[in-house]
Design a protein around this motif. Sequence first.
Motif, mmCIF file in Angstrom:
data_model
loop_
_atom_site.group_PDB
_atom_site.id
_atom_site.type_symbol
_atom_site.label_atom_id
_atom_site.label_comp_id
_atom_site.label_asym_id
_atom_site.label_seq_id
_atom_site.Cartn_x
_atom_site.Cartn_y
_atom_site.Cartn_z
ATOM 1 N N ASP A 23 84.573 41.410 -8.742
ATOM 2 C CA ASP A 23 84.478 42.814 -9.163
ATOM 3 C C ASP A 23 83.634 43.661 -8.215
ATOM 4 N N GLY A 24 83.195 43.074 -7.086
ATOM 5 C CA GLY A 24 82.428 43.817 -6.093
ATOM 6 C C GLY A 24 80.925 43.813 -6.308
ATOM 7 N N ARG A 25 80.460 43.234 -7.404
ATOM 8 C CA ARG A 25 79.015 43.146 -7.639
ATOM 9 C C ARG A 25 78.402 42.074 -6.740
ATOM 10 N N VAL A 26 77.113 42.252 -6.430
ATOM 11 C CA VAL A 26 76.405 41.399 -5.481
ATOM 12 C C VAL A 26 75.242 40.706 -6.187
ATOM 13 N N LEU A 27 75.107 39.403 -5.947
ATOM 14 C CA LEU A 27 74.022 38.611 -6.516
ATOM 15 C C LEU A 27 72.704 38.985 -5.852
ATOM 16 N N THR A 28 71.703 39.336 -6.664
ATOM 17 C CA THR A 28 70.393 39.736 -6.132
ATOM 18 C C THR A 28 69.280 39.099 -6.947
ATOM 19 N N ILE A 29 68.104 39.060 -6.339
ATOM 20 C CA ILE A 29 66.923 38.582 -7.056
ATOM 21 C C ILE A 29 65.821 39.632 -6.972
ATOM 22 N N LYS A 30 64.960 39.600 -7.979
ATOM 23 C CA LYS A 30 63.711 40.342 -7.927
ATOM 24 C C LYS A 30 62.653 39.302 -7.590
ATOM 25 N N ARG B 282 71.460 26.282 0.261
ATOM 26 C CA ARG B 282 70.250 25.765 -0.389
ATOM 27 C C ARG B 282 69.421 26.904 -0.976
ATOM 28 N N GLU B 283 69.148 27.935 -0.175
ATOM 29 C CA GLU B 283 68.294 29.031 -0.630
ATOM 30 C C GLU B 283 68.901 29.774 -1.818
ATOM 31 N N VAL B 284 70.193 30.081 -1.751
ATOM 32 C CA VAL B 284 70.832 30.799 -2.861
ATOM 33 C C VAL B 284 70.752 29.959 -4.132
ATOM 34 N N TYR B 285 71.051 28.673 -4.024
ATOM 35 C CA TYR B 285 70.999 27.807 -5.205
ATOM 36 C C TYR B 285 69.569 27.686 -5.762
ATOM 37 N N GLU B 286 68.591 27.469 -4.881
ATOM 38 C CA GLU B 286 67.198 27.336 -5.339
ATOM 39 C C GLU B 286 66.710 28.582 -6.060
ATOM 40 N N GLU B 287 67.089 29.760 -5.557
ATOM 41 C CA GLU B 287 66.557 31.009 -6.105
ATOM 42 C C GLU B 287 67.354 31.572 -7.271
ATOM 43 N N THR B 288 68.640 31.169 -7.390
ATOM 44 C CA THR B 288 69.484 31.788 -8.416
ATOM 45 C C THR B 288 70.212 30.813 -9.325
ATOM 46 N N GLY B 289 70.368 29.543 -8.932
ATOM 47 C CA GLY B 289 71.161 28.592 -9.702
ATOM 48 C C GLY B 289 72.653 28.680 -9.424
ATOM 49 N N VAL B 290 73.059 29.567 -8.508
ATOM 50 C CA VAL B 290 74.471 29.761 -8.181
ATOM 51 C C VAL B 290 74.817 28.971 -6.922
ATOM 52 N N LYS B 291 75.897 28.189 -6.987
ATOM 53 C CA LYS B 291 76.395 27.455 -5.814
ATOM 54 C C LYS B 291 77.384 28.349 -5.089
ATOM 55 N N CYS C 213 79.073 35.489 1.235
ATOM 56 C CA CYS C 213 79.397 34.278 0.491
ATOM 57 C C CYS C 213 80.162 34.642 -0.777
ATOM 58 N N HIS C 214 80.732 33.625 -1.402
ATOM 59 C CA HIS C 214 81.294 33.798 -2.743
ATOM 60 C C HIS C 214 80.840 32.615 -3.604
ATOM 61 N N ALA C 215 80.698 32.883 -4.897
ATOM 62 C CA ALA C 215 80.223 31.865 -5.826
ATOM 63 C C ALA C 215 81.311 30.837 -6.070
ATOM 64 N N GLU C 216 80.878 29.573 -6.210
ATOM 65 C CA GLU C 216 81.837 28.524 -6.548
ATOM 66 C C GLU C 216 81.295 27.573 -7.601
ATOM 67 N N GLY C 217 80.277 27.996 -8.335
ATOM 68 C CA GLY C 217 79.767 27.152 -9.410
ATOM 69 C C GLY C 217 78.337 27.496 -9.770
ATOM 70 N N GLY C 218 77.806 26.719 -10.701
ATOM 71 C CA GLY C 218 76.449 26.955 -11.170
ATOM 72 C C GLY C 218 76.396 28.140 -12.119
ATOM 73 N N ARG C 219 75.174 28.486 -12.508
ATOM 74 C CA ARG C 219 74.989 29.669 -13.361
ATOM 75 C C ARG C 219 73.644 30.292 -13.049
#
Length: 157
Positions: free
Chosen positions: A30-37, A63-72, A96-102
Amino acid sequence: MLMYMSNSRQETPSTPLHSVSVAGVVIREDGRVLTIKRADNGTWEPPGGVLELSEAPEDGVRREVYEETGVKVQVDRLTGVYKNTTRGIVALVFRCHAEGGREQLSDESTAVEWLTPAEITSRMGEVYAVRVTDALQDDAPHVRSHDGRKVITTKGW
Protein backbone atom coordinates in the motif's frame (compact mmCIF):
# COMPACT_ATOMS: atom_id res chain seq x y z
CA MET A 1 56.22 12.89 -5.14
CA LEU A 2 54.24 9.67 -4.58
CA MET A 3 52.87 9.24 -1.09
CA TYR A 4 51.50 5.98 0.33
CA MET A 5 48.35 6.38 2.44
CA SER A 6 46.84 3.68 4.60
CA ASN A 7 43.82 3.30 6.86
CA SER A 8 45.83 1.19 9.30
CA ARG A 9 46.00 2.65 12.77
CA GLN A 10 49.12 4.69 13.28
CA GLU A 11 50.11 7.32 15.82
CA THR A 12 48.99 9.92 13.30
CA PRO A 13 46.57 8.36 10.80
CA SER A 14 47.18 9.50 7.23
CA THR A 15 43.50 9.22 6.27
CA PRO A 16 40.27 9.63 8.21
CA LEU A 17 38.52 6.55 9.56
CA HIS A 18 34.87 5.98 8.73
CA SER A 19 32.18 3.62 9.94
CA VAL A 20 29.61 1.99 7.68
CA SER A 21 25.95 1.67 8.53
CA VAL A 22 23.06 0.08 6.66
CA ALA A 23 19.34 0.83 6.66
CA GLY A 24 16.30 -0.78 5.11
CA VAL A 25 13.43 1.17 3.60
CA VAL A 26 10.78 -1.54 3.78
CA ILE A 27 7.84 -0.71 1.52
CA ARG A 28 4.47 -2.38 1.88
CA GLU A 29 2.10 -3.03 -1.05
CA ASP A 30 0.00 0.00 0.00
CA GLY A 31 3.06 2.29 -0.18
CA ARG A 32 3.54 2.63 3.58
CA VAL A 33 7.10 2.45 4.93
CA LEU A 34 8.31 0.59 8.03
CA THR A 35 9.82 3.04 10.55
CA ILE A 36 11.02 3.09 14.13
CA LYS A 37 11.08 5.70 16.84
CA ARG A 38 14.57 5.35 18.31
CA ALA A 39 14.81 4.67 22.03
CA ASP A 40 18.05 6.65 22.48
CA ASN A 41 17.01 9.98 20.95
CA GLY A 42 13.30 9.77 20.08
CA THR A 43 13.76 10.39 16.35
CA TRP A 44 11.85 8.56 13.60
CA GLU A 45 14.09 6.70 11.15
CA PRO A 46 14.15 3.70 8.85
CA PRO A 47 15.51 0.70 10.78
CA GLY A 48 19.26 0.16 10.51
CA GLY A 49 22.59 0.24 12.25
CA VAL A 50 26.30 -0.45 12.07
CA LEU A 51 27.48 -3.06 9.59
CA GLU A 52 29.55 -5.76 11.27
CA LEU A 53 33.05 -6.44 9.88
CA SER A 54 32.29 -9.96 8.63
CA GLU A 55 28.85 -9.07 7.24
CA ALA A 56 27.72 -8.45 3.67
CA PRO A 57 25.64 -5.23 3.43
CA GLU A 58 22.44 -7.11 2.49
CA ASP A 59 22.87 -9.46 5.47
CA GLY A 60 23.37 -6.46 7.75
CA VAL A 61 20.15 -4.87 6.50
CA ARG A 62 18.17 -8.06 7.11
CA ARG A 63 19.66 -8.43 10.61
CA GLU A 64 19.14 -4.79 11.63
CA VAL A 65 15.55 -4.57 10.37
CA TYR A 66 14.64 -7.82 12.13
CA GLU A 67 16.38 -6.87 15.41
CA GLU A 68 14.70 -3.45 15.55
CA THR A 69 11.23 -4.29 14.23
CA GLY A 70 10.59 -8.07 14.23
CA VAL A 71 9.95 -7.93 10.46
CA LYS A 72 11.88 -10.26 8.12
CA VAL A 73 12.78 -8.67 4.80
CA GLN A 74 14.02 -9.42 1.33
CA VAL A 75 16.54 -6.83 0.10
CA ASP A 76 15.60 -5.52 -3.36
CA ARG A 77 18.29 -2.97 -4.28
CA LEU A 78 20.66 -0.22 -3.16
CA THR A 79 18.89 3.16 -3.33
CA GLY A 80 21.47 5.51 -1.85
CA VAL A 81 24.81 6.22 -0.20
CA TYR A 82 24.78 8.96 2.46
CA LYS A 83 27.83 10.41 4.20
CA ASN A 84 27.61 12.22 7.50
CA THR A 85 30.60 14.57 7.15
CA THR A 86 30.52 15.50 10.84
CA ARG A 87 30.61 11.98 12.28
CA GLY A 88 32.38 10.08 9.48
CA ILE A 89 29.52 7.62 8.94
CA VAL A 90 28.72 6.26 5.50
CA ALA A 91 25.20 4.81 5.29
CA LEU A 92 24.12 2.35 2.61
CA VAL A 93 20.34 2.38 2.20
CA PHE A 94 18.43 -0.45 0.53
CA ARG A 95 14.84 -0.77 -0.62
CA CYS A 96 13.26 -3.92 0.83
CA HIS A 97 9.94 -5.71 1.11
CA ALA A 98 8.58 -7.68 4.05
CA GLU A 99 8.49 -11.45 3.84
CA GLY A 100 7.55 -12.51 7.36
CA GLY A 101 7.64 -11.81 11.05
CA ARG A 102 5.51 -9.25 12.83
CA GLU A 103 6.06 -5.77 14.20
CA GLN A 104 7.46 -5.64 17.73
CA LEU A 105 9.46 -3.25 19.87
CA SER A 106 13.11 -3.78 20.78
CA ASP A 107 15.69 -2.22 23.09
CA GLU A 108 16.42 0.20 20.22
CA SER A 109 12.83 1.20 19.35
CA THR A 110 9.96 2.67 21.36
CA ALA A 111 7.54 2.52 18.40
CA VAL A 112 7.33 0.60 15.13
CA GLU A 113 4.90 2.00 12.57
CA TRP A 114 4.09 1.83 8.85
CA LEU A 115 4.02 5.48 7.76
CA THR A 116 2.76 7.11 4.58
CA PRO A 117 5.22 9.18 2.52
CA ALA A 118 3.54 12.36 3.83
CA GLU A 119 3.98 11.18 7.44
CA ILE A 120 7.64 10.39 6.69
CA THR A 121 8.39 13.98 5.63
CA SER A 122 6.54 15.44 8.62
CA ARG A 123 7.98 13.14 11.32
CA MET A 124 11.56 12.52 10.16
CA GLY A 125 14.46 14.91 10.07
CA GLU A 126 15.67 15.91 6.61
CA VAL A 127 18.65 13.55 6.44
CA TYR A 128 16.45 10.49 7.14
CA ALA A 129 13.38 11.58 5.16
CA VAL A 130 15.51 12.01 2.02
CA ARG A 131 16.71 8.41 2.35
CA VAL A 132 13.11 7.20 2.30
CA THR A 133 12.00 9.50 -0.52
CA ASP A 134 15.04 8.40 -2.57
CA ALA A 135 14.13 4.73 -1.96
CA LEU A 136 10.55 5.32 -3.12
CA GLN A 137 11.83 6.45 -6.53
CA ASP A 138 12.67 4.02 -9.32
CA ASP A 139 15.82 5.78 -10.51
CA ALA A 140 19.42 4.76 -9.85
CA PRO A 141 21.06 5.13 -6.42
CA HIS A 142 21.56 8.62 -5.00
CA VAL A 143 24.80 9.84 -3.43
CA ARG A 144 24.43 12.59 -0.83
CA SER A 145 26.42 14.19 1.97
CA HIS A 146 25.03 15.86 5.05
CA ASP A 147 26.21 17.42 8.27
CA GLY A 148 23.90 15.38 10.50
CA ARG A 149 20.99 17.80 10.07
CA LYS A 150 20.95 19.17 6.53
CA VAL A 151 21.73 17.66 3.14
CA ILE A 152 24.71 19.51 1.67
CA THR A 153 25.21 17.73 -1.68
CA THR A 154 22.96 15.81 -4.01
CA LYS A 155 23.88 13.54 -6.87
CA GLY A 156 21.75 11.05 -8.77
CA TRP A 157 23.42 8.72 -11.25
